[in-house]
Motif scaffolding. Structure first.
Motif, PDB file in Angstrom:
ATOM      1  N   GLY A   1      30.773  57.479  63.508  1.00  0.00           N
ATOM      2  CA  GLY A   1      31.776  56.717  62.765  1.00  0.00           C
ATOM      3  C   GLY A   1      31.109  55.654  61.911  1.00  0.00           C
ATOM      4  N   ARG A   2      31.768  55.325  60.810  1.00  0.00           N
ATOM      5  CA  ARG A   2      31.235  54.297  59.917  1.00  0.00           C
ATOM      6  C   ARG A   2      32.394  53.538  59.279  1.00  0.00           C
ATOM      7  NH1 ARG A   2      29.161  56.944  55.427  1.00  0.00           N
ATOM      8  NH2 ARG A   2      31.018  56.345  54.303  1.00  0.00           N
ATOM      9  N   PHE A   3      32.217  52.214  59.160  1.00  0.00           N
ATOM     10  CA  PHE A   3      33.175  51.373  58.452  1.00  0.00           C
ATOM     11  C   PHE A   3      32.385  50.490  57.498  1.00  0.00           C
ATOM     12  CE2 PHE A   3      35.313  47.275  57.962  1.00  0.00           C
ATOM     13  CZ  PHE A   3      36.475  47.702  57.361  1.00  0.00           C
ATOM     14  N   SER A   4      32.837  50.404  56.252  1.00  0.00           N
ATOM     15  CA  SER A   4      32.173  49.585  55.243  1.00  0.00           C
ATOM     16  C   SER A   4      33.214  48.823  54.443  1.00  0.00           C
ATOM     17  CB  SER A   4      31.370  50.457  54.268  1.00  0.00           C
ATOM     18  OG  SER A   4      30.431  51.240  54.931  1.00  0.00           O
ATOM     19  N   TRP A   5      32.848  47.642  54.011  1.00  0.00           N
ATOM     20  CA  TRP A   5      33.684  46.926  53.053  1.00  0.00           C
ATOM     21  C   TRP A   5      32.783  46.163  52.093  1.00  0.00           C
ATOM     22  CZ3 TRP A   5      33.122  41.741  52.572  1.00  0.00           C
ATOM     23  CH2 TRP A   5      32.722  41.000  53.676  1.00  0.00           C
ATOM     24  N   GLY A   6      33.312  45.921  50.904  1.00  0.00           N
ATOM     25  CA  GLY A   6      32.605  45.150  49.901  1.00  0.00           C
ATOM     26  C   GLY A   6      33.587  44.228  49.206  1.00  0.00           C
ATOM     27  N   ASP A   7      33.094  43.065  48.815  1.00  0.00           N
ATOM     28  CA  ASP A   7      33.934  42.062  48.170  1.00  0.00           C
ATOM     29  C   ASP A   7      33.101  41.421  47.066  1.00  0.00           C
ATOM     30  OD1 ASP A   7      35.944  40.302  47.589  1.00  0.00           O
ATOM     31  OD2 ASP A   7      35.915  39.281  49.525  1.00  0.00           O
ATOM     32  N   GLU A   8      33.611  41.456  45.837  1.00  0.00           N
ATOM     33  CA  GLU A   8      32.871  40.906  44.706  1.00  0.00           C
ATOM     34  C   GLU A   8      33.788  40.054  43.856  1.00  0.00           C
ATOM     35  OE1 GLU A   8      29.917  42.387  41.109  1.00  0.00           O
ATOM     36  OE2 GLU A   8      31.055  43.851  42.253  1.00  0.00           O
ATOM     37  N   TYR A   9      33.271  38.912  43.401  1.00  0.00           N
ATOM     38  CA  TYR A   9      34.014  38.003  42.527  1.00  0.00           C
ATOM     39  C   TYR A   9      33.107  37.645  41.360  1.00  0.00           C
ATOM     40  CZ  TYR A   9      35.912  33.635  40.746  1.00  0.00           C
ATOM     41  OH  TYR A   9      36.407  32.656  39.922  1.00  0.00           O
ATOM     42  N   ILE A  10      33.624  37.810  40.153  1.00  0.00           N
ATOM     43  CA  ILE A  10      32.909  37.401  38.947  1.00  0.00           C
ATOM     44  C   ILE A  10      33.846  36.488  38.179  1.00  0.00           C
ATOM     45  CG2 ILE A  10      31.804  38.114  36.806  1.00  0.00           C
ATOM     46  CD1 ILE A  10      31.335  40.842  38.095  1.00  0.00           C
ATOM     47  N   GLY A  11      33.425  35.290  37.890  1.00  0.00           N
ATOM     48  CA  GLY A  11      34.264  34.328  37.179  1.00  0.00           C
ATOM     49  C   GLY A  11      33.680  33.948  35.836  1.00  0.00           C
ATOM     50  N   GLY A  12      34.486  33.304  35.006  1.00  0.00           N
ATOM     51  CA  GLY A  12      34.029  32.795  33.724  1.00  0.00           C
ATOM     52  C   GLY A  12      33.632  33.867  32.741  1.00  0.00           C
ATOM     53  N   LEU A  13      34.419  34.933  32.628  1.00  0.00           N
ATOM     54  CA  LEU A  13      34.033  36.059  31.783  1.00  0.00           C
ATOM     55  C   LEU A  13      34.222  35.807  30.291  1.00  0.00           C
ATOM     56  CD1 LEU A  13      35.565  38.941  33.902  1.00  0.00           C
ATOM     57  CD2 LEU A  13      33.194  38.220  33.785  1.00  0.00           C
ATOM     58  N   GLN A  14      35.197  35.008  29.912  1.00  0.00           N
ATOM     59  CA  GLN A  14      35.534  34.864  28.506  1.00  0.00           C
ATOM     60  C   GLN A  14      34.839  33.649  27.895  1.00  0.00           C
ATOM     61  OE1 GLN A  14      37.660  35.642  30.938  1.00  0.00           O
ATOM     62  NE2 GLN A  14      37.912  37.745  30.303  1.00  0.00           N
ATOM     63  N   ALA A  15      34.734  33.666  26.593  1.00  0.00           N
ATOM     64  CA  ALA A  15      34.016  32.608  25.888  1.00  0.00           C
ATOM     65  C   ALA A  15      34.837  31.339  25.730  1.00  0.00           C
ATOM     66  CB  ALA A  15      33.584  33.108  24.509  1.00  0.00           C
ATOM     67  N   PHE A  16      36.160  31.460  25.552  1.00  0.00           N
ATOM     68  CA  PHE A  16      36.979  30.297  25.260  1.00  0.00           C
ATOM     69  C   PHE A  16      37.672  29.794  26.523  1.00  0.00           C
ATOM     70  CE2 PHE A  16      37.358  32.746  21.137  1.00  0.00           C
ATOM     71  CZ  PHE A  16      36.312  32.072  20.541  1.00  0.00           C
ATOM     72  N   PRO A  17      37.768  28.478  26.713  1.00  0.00           N
ATOM     73  CA  PRO A  17      38.381  27.934  27.927  1.00  0.00           C
ATOM     74  C   PRO A  17      39.812  28.421  28.158  1.00  0.00           C
ATOM     75  CG  PRO A  17      37.293  26.197  26.687  1.00  0.00           C
ATOM     76  CD  PRO A  17      37.250  27.424  25.837  1.00  0.00           C
ATOM     77  N   ALA A  18      40.592  28.585  27.117  1.00  0.00           N
ATOM     78  CA  ALA A  18      41.988  29.019  27.286  1.00  0.00           C
ATOM     79  C   ALA A  18      42.095  30.482  27.706  1.00  0.00           C
ATOM     80  CB  ALA A  18      42.776  28.800  25.992  1.00  0.00           C
ATOM     81  N   GLN A  19      40.978  31.209  27.687  1.00  0.00           N
ATOM     82  CA  GLN A  19      41.010  32.627  28.034  1.00  0.00           C
ATOM     83  C   GLN A  19      40.239  32.943  29.316  1.00  0.00           C
ATOM     84  OE1 GLN A  19      39.281  34.306  24.531  1.00  0.00           O
ATOM     85  NE2 GLN A  19      41.209  34.328  23.424  1.00  0.00           N
TER      86      GLN A  19
END
Length: 145
Positions: free
Chosen positions: A67-85
């Motif tokens: 048996g095998r159980f796996s999980w992954g969690d990824e967060y990437i922030g600040g993708l856009q160039a302009f603060p409002a986006q």
């Protein structure tokens, strides 16, 4: 020619005025270079975690489990160039599986396998769940829906 080489705002297209809300003013001085007139240094966090656990069990000389159980969690922030986006991307992955190999006779072996996969990937931009920007900007000249 217009006074101060500037078109009065009452002559601007209303749709264009709505779009300008989402773009900041130049912060690299005045000039003829419209390509490099905005600079923003910002952090761009990338957090990534994963876990995998495997279990093997020999029930007998004729039966093996795995048996095998796996999980992954990824967060990437600040993708856009302009603060409002500014937005973020979150990714979650879950996987589970098990199998059994059983010897039924000297010439017959049976193997059973089952598995489960779940993949969630969300790109949430600045106004996600706050404003329906597409609906606000919709116009006969540029339908977004």
């Amino acid at each position: 020619p217009f006074a101060n080489n500037s078109i009065p705002k009452n002559r601007w297209n209303p749709f264009s005025l709505k779009l300008l809300e989402f773009y900041p003013a130049s912060n690299q001085g005045k000039g003829d270079d419209i390509v490099r007139n905005y600079l923003r240094d910002r952090p761009r966090p990338n957090i990534w975690e994963q876990f995998t656990q495997r279990i093997d069990f020999n029930e007998s000389e004729r039966s093996n489990w795995f048996g095998r159980f796996s999980w992954g969690d990824e967060y990437i922030g600040g993708l856009q160039a302009f603060p409002a986006q500014v937005g973020k991307t979150t990714t979650k992955v879950y996987q589970a599986m098990f199998s059994n190999a059983r010897t039924l006779s000297p010439s017959v072996v049976n193997e059973f396998r089952a598995g489960y996969n779940q993949f969630q990937n969300d790109q949430l931009l600045r106004f996600a769940f706050e404003r329906d920007v597409s609906k606000e900007l919709a116009s006969p000249a540029w339908p977004l829906r």
